[in-house]
Structure formats: C-alpha cells, structure tokens
Design a protein around this motif. Structure first.
Motif, mmCIF file in Angstrom:
data_model
loop_
_atom_site.group_PDB
_atom_site.id
_atom_site.type_symbol
_atom_site.label_atom_id
_atom_site.label_comp_id
_atom_site.label_asym_id
_atom_site.label_seq_id
_atom_site.Cartn_x
_atom_site.Cartn_y
_atom_site.Cartn_z
ATOM 1 N N GLN A 101 0.866 -1.249 -0.015
ATOM 2 C CA GLN A 101 0.013 -0.005 -0.053
ATOM 3 C C GLN A 101 0.716 1.270 0.107
ATOM 4 O OE1 GLN A 101 -2.670 -0.351 3.502
ATOM 5 N NE2 GLN A 101 -3.629 -2.162 2.452
ATOM 6 N N SER A 104 2.293 1.676 -3.431
ATOM 7 C CA SER A 104 1.308 1.973 -4.154
ATOM 8 C C SER A 104 1.179 3.528 -4.677
ATOM 9 C CB SER A 104 0.116 1.280 -4.183
ATOM 10 O OG SER A 104 -0.547 1.854 -3.106
ATOM 11 N N ARG A 105 1.459 4.378 -3.355
ATOM 12 C CA ARG A 105 1.260 5.718 -3.469
ATOM 13 C C ARG A 105 2.136 6.546 -4.011
ATOM 14 N NH1 ARG A 105 -1.709 4.090 1.458
ATOM 15 N NH2 ARG A 105 0.155 4.496 2.695
#
Length: 214
Positions: A101, A104-105
């Motif tokens: 996560q 992914s940013r």
C-alpha cells in the motif's frame, strides 16, 4: 531500510540525471547519426525519462517504507519501466500488505509484484550469497552472444532469481534457461514484459548510411 540508504539512492539519482544530461549534450552529433541512441535503446529498452523515473520510484519507495515500518522489515525495491518488484522479509501478512500500500502511493508506479516473504530477516551471509548469484547470472547473460544482457535487470533473494526487462519471448526463454543453469539459483521468477520481434527490430540500431565516393 535506513536514511543512509535513502540518501545514497538520492545521490545515485542525482548523478544519473547529471551524467545523462552531459552525455546527451556532449554526444549530440553521434546521436544524430543514430549509433549511440540505437545502442542505448538496444541495451536498455526504457526511455531516458523512464530510467530516471525508475530511480526515483526506488528512492521514494524505500524512504517511505522506512518511515512507515522502520527496521522491522527488510525490503528491496526494484523498479523497471515503472513496474515495482518487492523482495525481502516482513514479520507478518499485515506488514506485507502495508508495504504494498505504501509503495502504491509513490508517484509513477503503475504495477507492483509483491514477492515479500513472511519470515525473519535474512542474514548477511545469505545476502552476500544472493549478490554473488546475481553477479554470476549477469555474467552468464553477457557471455550469451544472442542476448542483449543490459536488456535484463537481475535480482536474487534467498536463492530465487528474478528477471525483469522488456524482451521477446525468445529472449525470455533463453535468459530463463541461462539463469536456471547458473550455480546457486534455486528458482527463476520472470517479471518480464514481452514484446514482439517486430517491436524489438524497431528498437535495434539502424545501420549507418554508407558513403559512396563520387
């Protein structure tokens, strides 16, 4: 994942950017002739901009992982054509997902291959062994006269060798066979983008025009 490591990556990115800029300006006449640009495209099939983006992704992803998870994880971030490979060890499945996560940013990331293992940290001996195996695979690819070795990025983690790059099916199969036959490789995982032979032909350097005497 330490700030020292992140700083080293930042310096690498700055040097890469500067060297690319100076190379392009200093070699403009050669590039116009097609020789240098064709050679660069044949060995590393990413654009110059994408290569810089990949360096930036690795830098920022590593820094953010360190900020969010600290030393409880050992994560290696490898980006090729904005596709990110995550290898290393995390203490639990929740952290494995958290790492993904966080990455992914990061700007410019288009895909993530999460190969993190829920295990204790690998030892220095294991990491040294993996580095040696990676070197042997790279050397074997260089020795293969029917491959552009620099079209591949090689990563080894706990005896598993990952192959990244933009290659044809023939090149993928050939490189896989080479890696599998290299001492120390226990398993080969392909994280490859397959292109057609026609696409490869368009990436290869065009023959320089032959001057004829009048």
């Amino acid at each position: 994942m330490t700030m020292k490591f992140a700083t080293q990556k930042l310096l690498t990115l700055m040097v890469l950017s500067a060297s690319l800029g100076s190379t392009l300006s200093a070699c403009a006449p050669v590039i116009m002739g097609g020789a240098v640009m064709g050679s660069l495209m044949a060995t590393d099939r990413r654009t110059t901009g994408t290569q810089i983006e990949d360096e930036g992704i690795e830098l920022h992803a590593s820094a953010r992982i360190s900020e969010n998870l600290g030393d409880r994880v050992h994560v290696s971030v490898t980006s090729y054509n904005r596709q990110v490979l995550l290898t290393g060890e995390v203490p639990n499945a929740q952290d494995k997902q958290l790492v993904e996560q966080v990455v992914s940013r990061v700007e410019n990331v288009r895909a993530i291959v999460n190969e993190l293992a829920v295990l204790g940290h690998s030892t220095l001996t294991q990491r040294s062994s993996d580095a040696l195996v990676t070197g042997k695979v790279k050397a074997a690819l260089i020795d293969a006269k029917d491959l552009y070795a620099n079209a591949f990025k090689v990563v080894t983690e706990r005896g598993t060798t990952y192959l990244m790059g933009r290659v044809t099916q023939r090149e993928a199969n050939r490189a896989t066979d080479i890696a599998r036959s290299t001492g120390g490789v226990q398993k080969v995982v392909r994280v490859l983008e397959i292109i057609s032979e026609e696409e490869l032909k368009n990436l290869l350097p065009k023959p320089a025009p032959v001057e004829t005497k009048k």
